[in-house]
Structures are given as C-alpha cells and as structure tokens.
Design a protein around this motif. Structure first.
Motif, PDB file in Angstrom:
ATOM      1  N   THR A 120       0.857  -1.195   0.000  1.00 25.84           N
ATOM      2  CA  THR A 120       0.000   0.000   0.000  1.00 25.84           C
ATOM      3  C   THR A 120       0.893   1.246   0.000  1.00 25.84           C
ATOM      4  O   THR A 120       1.040   1.917   1.016  1.00 25.84           O
ATOM      5  CB  THR A 120      -0.940   0.013   1.223  1.00 25.84           C
ATOM      6  N   PRO A 121       1.476   1.590  -1.152  1.00 26.44           N
ATOM      7  CA  PRO A 121       2.448   2.685  -1.197  1.00 26.44           C
ATOM      8  C   PRO A 121       1.862   4.081  -1.355  1.00 26.44           C
ATOM      9  O   PRO A 121       2.598   5.059  -1.252  1.00 26.44           O
ATOM     10  CB  PRO A 121       3.300   2.332  -2.422  1.00 26.44           C
ATOM     11  N   ARG A 122       0.540   4.203  -1.602  1.00 23.28           N
ATOM     12  CA  ARG A 122      -0.027   5.520  -1.887  1.00 23.28           C
ATOM     13  C   ARG A 122      -1.321   5.732  -1.122  1.00 23.28           C
ATOM     14  O   ARG A 122      -2.021   4.784  -0.766  1.00 23.28           O
ATOM     15  CB  ARG A 122      -0.310   5.670  -3.389  1.00 23.28           C
ATOM     16  N   MET A 123      -1.643   7.009  -0.890  1.00 18.55           N
ATOM     17  CA  MET A 123      -2.895   7.393  -0.247  1.00 18.55           C
ATOM     18  C   MET A 123      -3.555   8.505  -1.054  1.00 18.55           C
ATOM     19  O   MET A 123      -2.904   9.504  -1.375  1.00 18.55           O
ATOM     20  CB  MET A 123      -2.643   7.873   1.184  1.00 18.55           C
ATOM     21  N   VAL A 124      -4.823   8.324  -1.361  1.00 19.98           N
ATOM     22  CA  VAL A 124      -5.622   9.355  -2.035  1.00 19.98           C
ATOM     23  C   VAL A 124      -6.668   9.852  -1.049  1.00 19.98           C
ATOM     24  O   VAL A 124      -7.371   9.048  -0.425  1.00 19.98           O
ATOM     25  CB  VAL A 124      -6.292   8.819  -3.310  1.00 19.98           C
ATOM     26  N   MET A 125      -6.754  11.160  -0.890  1.00 24.36           N
ATOM     27  CA  MET A 125      -7.668  11.773   0.076  1.00 24.36           C
ATOM     28  C   MET A 125      -8.927  12.285  -0.622  1.00 24.36           C
ATOM     29  O   MET A 125      -8.855  12.858  -1.706  1.00 24.36           O
ATOM     30  CB  MET A 125      -6.976  12.938   0.788  1.00 24.36           C
ATOM     31  N   TRP A 126     -10.069  12.072   0.045  1.00 24.65           N
ATOM     32  CA  TRP A 126     -11.366  12.481  -0.488  1.00 24.65           C
ATOM     33  C   TRP A 126     -12.150  13.225   0.584  1.00 24.65           C
ATOM     34  O   TRP A 126     -11.980  12.963   1.775  1.00 24.65           O
ATOM     35  CB  TRP A 126     -12.186  11.272  -0.923  1.00 24.65           C
ATOM     36  N   SER A 127     -13.025  14.110   0.157  1.00 20.50           N
ATOM     37  CA  SER A 127     -13.973  14.723   1.089  1.00 20.50           C
ATOM     38  C   SER A 127     -15.228  13.865   1.152  1.00 20.50           C
ATOM     39  O   SER A 127     -15.452  12.989   0.293  1.00 20.50           O
ATOM     40  CB  SER A 127     -14.347  16.140   0.622  1.00 20.50           C
ATOM     41  N   GLY A 128     -16.065  14.119   2.142  1.00 23.04           N
ATOM     42  CA  GLY A 128     -17.317  13.381   2.249  1.00 23.04           C
ATOM     43  C   GLY A 128     -18.281  13.671   1.116  1.00 23.04           C
ATOM     44  O   GLY A 128     -19.227  12.908   0.890  1.00 23.04           O
ATOM     45  N   THR A 129     -18.030  14.750   0.381  1.00 27.80           N
ATOM     46  CA  THR A 129     -18.886  15.085  -0.760  1.00 27.80           C
ATOM     47  C   THR A 129     -18.424  14.410  -2.044  1.00 27.80           C
ATOM     48  O   THR A 129     -19.026  14.609  -3.098  1.00 27.80           O
ATOM     49  CB  THR A 129     -18.901  16.610  -0.983  1.00 27.80           C
ATOM     50  N   GLY A 130     -17.345  13.641  -1.965  1.00 25.87           N
ATOM     51  CA  GLY A 130     -16.839  12.940  -3.134  1.00 25.87           C
ATOM     52  C   GLY A 130     -15.761  13.679  -3.895  1.00 25.87           C
ATOM     53  O   GLY A 130     -15.306  13.210  -4.944  1.00 25.87           O
ATOM     54  N   LYS A 131     -15.286  14.808  -3.362  1.00 23.71           N
ATOM     55  CA  LYS A 131     -14.250  15.583  -4.037  1.00 23.71           C
ATOM     56  C   LYS A 131     -12.879  14.989  -3.732  1.00 23.71           C
ATOM     57  O   LYS A 131     -12.551  14.696  -2.590  1.00 23.71           O
ATOM     58  CB  LYS A 131     -14.292  17.042  -3.570  1.00 23.71           C
ATOM     59  N   ARG A 132     -12.076  14.795  -4.780  1.00 25.62           N
ATOM     60  CA  ARG A 132     -10.704  14.324  -4.604  1.00 25.62           C
ATOM     61  C   ARG A 132      -9.850  15.482  -4.103  1.00 25.62           C
ATOM     62  O   ARG A 132      -9.737  16.519  -4.763  1.00 25.62           O
ATOM     63  CB  ARG A 132     -10.142  13.801  -5.925  1.00 25.62           C
ATOM     64  N   LEU A 133      -9.266  15.319  -2.935  1.00 23.66           N
ATOM     65  CA  LEU A 133      -8.526  16.403  -2.299  1.00 23.66           C
ATOM     66  C   LEU A 133      -7.034  16.381  -2.619  1.00 23.66           C
ATOM     67  O   LEU A 133      -6.372  17.416  -2.548  1.00 23.66           O
ATOM     68  CB  LEU A 133      -8.717  16.333  -0.778  1.00 23.66           C
ATOM     69  N   GLY A 134      -6.492  15.206  -2.924  1.00 31.43           N
ATOM     70  CA  GLY A 134      -5.073  15.125  -3.232  1.00 31.43           C
ATOM     71  C   GLY A 134      -4.524  13.743  -2.950  1.00 31.43           C
ATOM     72  O   GLY A 134      -5.243  12.825  -2.555  1.00 31.43           O
ATOM     73  N   GLU A 135      -3.220  13.603  -3.141  1.00 34.29           N
ATOM     74  CA  GLU A 135      -2.557  12.310  -2.987  1.00 34.29           C
ATOM     75  C   GLU A 135      -1.208  12.501  -2.312  1.00 34.29           C
ATOM     76  O   GLU A 135      -0.512  13.491  -2.560  1.00 34.29           O
ATOM     77  CB  GLU A 135      -2.367  11.663  -4.368  1.00 34.29           C
ATOM     78  N   VAL A 136      -0.835  11.564  -1.459  1.00 33.72           N
ATOM     79  CA  VAL A 136       0.483  11.573  -0.817  1.00 33.72           C
ATOM     80  C   VAL A 136       1.025  10.155  -0.805  1.00 33.72           C
ATOM     81  O   VAL A 136       0.284   9.175  -0.934  1.00 33.72           O
ATOM     82  CB  VAL A 136       0.431  12.118   0.630  1.00 33.72           C
TER      83      VAL A 136
END
Length: 381
Positions: free
Chosen positions: A69-85
């Motif tokens: 699991t080398p990556r993380m994608v962040m989302w808001s509760g509204t379904g908006k993609r917030l970014g990746e780290v």
C-alpha cells in the motif's frame, strides 16, 4: 547479560530478537494467559519499519502475508478528490509500505522469536520490580518473580512498567476517536489495488484499500465520548456514513465489524529510564494510528536499543544514548499524527475550513521529500 522483557505484543518479540543478535540473553513475560492471535484488525507497517525488520532478517515473512500500500488518495465526504500523498518511500530493493492483519504480524514475529529459542511465558502480569546491586527483579501477580540485569518495557500505551517507573508520568491522552474496521470479500469497490482511499466524511473518517484478491480492507475513526460503547457498532457506523457521497455505509452494512477501541497517544514523558529499567515502543511514546507508524517505531526502537547496548560501556550510557537518538524523532511523529487525528474529529465549522485548506496542504506534501524525515530513517545494528 540477561534482559527481562515485559510484554509480548509486536515490540516485545522484536526487541528480544534484536538483543539476542548482540549477545544478550532474553526472556519475555506476557500479562495475558495466551497469545494475541485473534486480537485487532489490521495495521500499516511503513517502509522504515520494514527496513528495521530487514536488519533482523524478519521482513520477508511479513511481506508474504501483507498487501503493498504505497499511496494514499484523500477524499472529502462530498466525493471531491482532495489530493494524494505517498505512504512511505521505496527501499533500495523496491519494497514499499505494506498493510497486514495484526494477528498475522503478531504470529509471524512471535514465531520468529521462538525460532531464536526465546522463551515466552504467559500469565505474568507485572505488579512491581526492585533493583539490588547489579540486578533487577520483576514480581508478578501470580506470586512468581524473575531476575535479570535489565528490564525492558514493551507493555504498551497503558504500561504497568511506566506507572511503577514514574508514578507522576502523564496519562495517555484519548484522541476523541474510536477505531473500528473490517474486511469484506468481492465488494466491487472502486479503487486501485495498493492505494489507500482516505475519506474525511461529514461525521467520521473512513479509509479503505482494495487487495488484488478483491477483498476490501476498511477502517473507520468515529468521534465518540470515551466509554460510550453501543451494543452493536454497525448501525452507529452506518448512520455516521450514510450521508457521504461514497459507498462506505454500504460497505459497513456488509461487514462483520471488529469491536471498537478508543485511540490514545502519549504526551512527551519526562522519564524514559531509571536505573536498570527502560521504556520502549508505546510504553514510551505511543502515537495514534493516523501516521501509520506505531509498529514501525517500536521495531526501530528494538534495533537502536540493541546497538546502543552493544556499543556502550554500561547500561546507563546505553539508555542515555538510546533516548537521545530516539526522543526527537518519536515525539515529532506523535505530534504529526495527533494533528491528523484532530482533523478527523473536526466539528462542522472546522470541517468546512479543513476541506478548503487540505488540497493546498496535500499539494505541498505531495513531494516524497516532504515526509522523508519520517520514512528515510535507517535503524541499524
């Protein structure tokens, strides 16, 4: 030299193996009457933790039971993609951070210790210890005792050893969150294998990753008053996620939900060691799981402690060197992790501000170098 190790979770067996590598005799004493084969859900072993396990030759068996699991994608509760780290940095052989069932990690580490002829005794709950000359004696609830040259605490965030060592030590801090999780087969959940999807929901935080097998491994962090434990967590979680623009509520409905556990961390402790007794791992610097570093820090501790004992003229010097090397790093991780946990428990106003600012923060953090301080640490013997 013989070391008495208190606690047989993850840190205890790894510490025992590391000390055995430098010629120290060890014995592990576990408070519970049996092993933790069925305890807990799953956890992240970051690349820095795997690098420390590699020093002991114990990483391959862990990798065989884990999912990368080398990556993380962040989302808001509204379904908006917030970014990746990045979730860790690749090691020189290409190894990335992995997610593993806690029970699998425990069994593998414990069995590896047993193969090193390390004795583990169960049902030994520490009640007191005392030092006499060049020895330390641990006394247990069942009336037995054990004597050695050192006593190393690996007994977790609610450490009995810590309470004896420093009765005035600050208590563990409740984060305001309960942690729950589960695994569901063949869900059809969207998501690339190897990626953690992290959702800052309207009422709670949800994370999941999809394995190559089709299983979905999920966890939830639910803001909750400490001690407010329902008879059934499932309907509580479904209500928490039913207004989010994703499938988290449906995933919970299809799951056997593991029992919820409150999340704690530790504020900086004034004392890590006194005499022949030393605190390590969560007993010294428990961090919330939000950084994915708890197990990795304990594994690093084990390797560094073994080196310090091998290279020092006395246990007093070794303990001081260990603390000097480890304290700045672990306290920075605890603080970093606590900041993330606070964002998960944000109220309605703070949540709006968080979702507005998080994309800018993540863009700044997207560079792997921004978290190199955490992932590039090399614990060595």
């Amino acid at each position: 030299m013989k070391a008495l190790i208190i606690g047989c979770g993850i840190g205890g067996p790894v510490t025992a193996m590391a000390l055995r590598e430098v010629g120290i005799d060890v014995e592990i004493f576990e408070a519970y009457g049996q092993g933790a084969e069925d305890v807990g859900s799953f956890l992240n072993v970051a690349s820095n933790g795997l690098a420390a396990l590699r020093v002991l030759g114990a990483h391959r068996k862990i990798l065989s039971r884990a999912i990368p699991t080398p990556r993380m994608v962040m989302w808001s509760g509204t379904g908006k993609r917030l970014g990746e780290v990045a979730n860790g940095l690749r090691l020189d052989d290409g190894t990335v951070s992995h997610t593993v069932l806690r029970s699998d990690l425990y069994r593998t580490i414990r069995d590896e210790a047993a193969q090193h002829d390390i004795k583990i005794t169960y049902g030994k709950r520490l009640v007191s210890y005392d030092e006499s000359g060049r020895r330390v004696t641990a006394r247990f609830e069942d009336g037995t005792e054990a004597t050695g040259d050192l006593l190393i605490a690996c007994d977790g965030v609610h450490s009995r050893t810590r309470a004896i060592l420093d009765p005035g030590a600050p208590a563990p801090r409740y984060s305001g969150l309960y942690s729950l999780g589960g695994i569901v087969r063949d869900t059809g959940m969207p998501g690339e294998p190897g990626v953690y999807n992290m959702v800052f929901g309207k009422r709670a935080f949800f994370g999941y990753t999809v394995a190559e097998s089709g299983e979905t491994w999920w966890f939830a962090n639910l803001p909750r008053r400490l001690g407010d434990v329902p008879e059934d967590w499932k309907p509580v979680l479904v209500r928490a996620f039913e207004d989010d623009a994703n499938s988290s509520a449906e995933l919970v409905r299809r799951s056997d939900v593991h029992p919820g556990a409150p999340i704690y961390d530790l504020p900086p402790l004034p004392i890590w060691h006194r005499g022949r007794v030393l605190l390590t791992g969560d007993a010294a610097h428990a961090t919330s799981p939000s950084s994915g570093q708890g197990a990795s820090l304990a594994i690093e501790d084990a390797v560094v402690l073994a080196r310090c004992l091998r290279d020092s003229g006395s246990h007093t010097e070794a303990f001081a060197r260990f603390e000097a090397e480890r304290r700045p790093r672990v306290e920075r991780v605890v603080a970093y992790s606590r900041t993330i946990s606070n964002n998960k428990a944000a109220g309605p106003v703070a949540r709006v501000f968080r979702d507005l600012m998080l994309p800018f923060f993540l863009k700044k953090s997207a560079s792997q170098e921004s978290l190199a301080w955490m992932y590039r640490y090399q614990a060595s013997l």
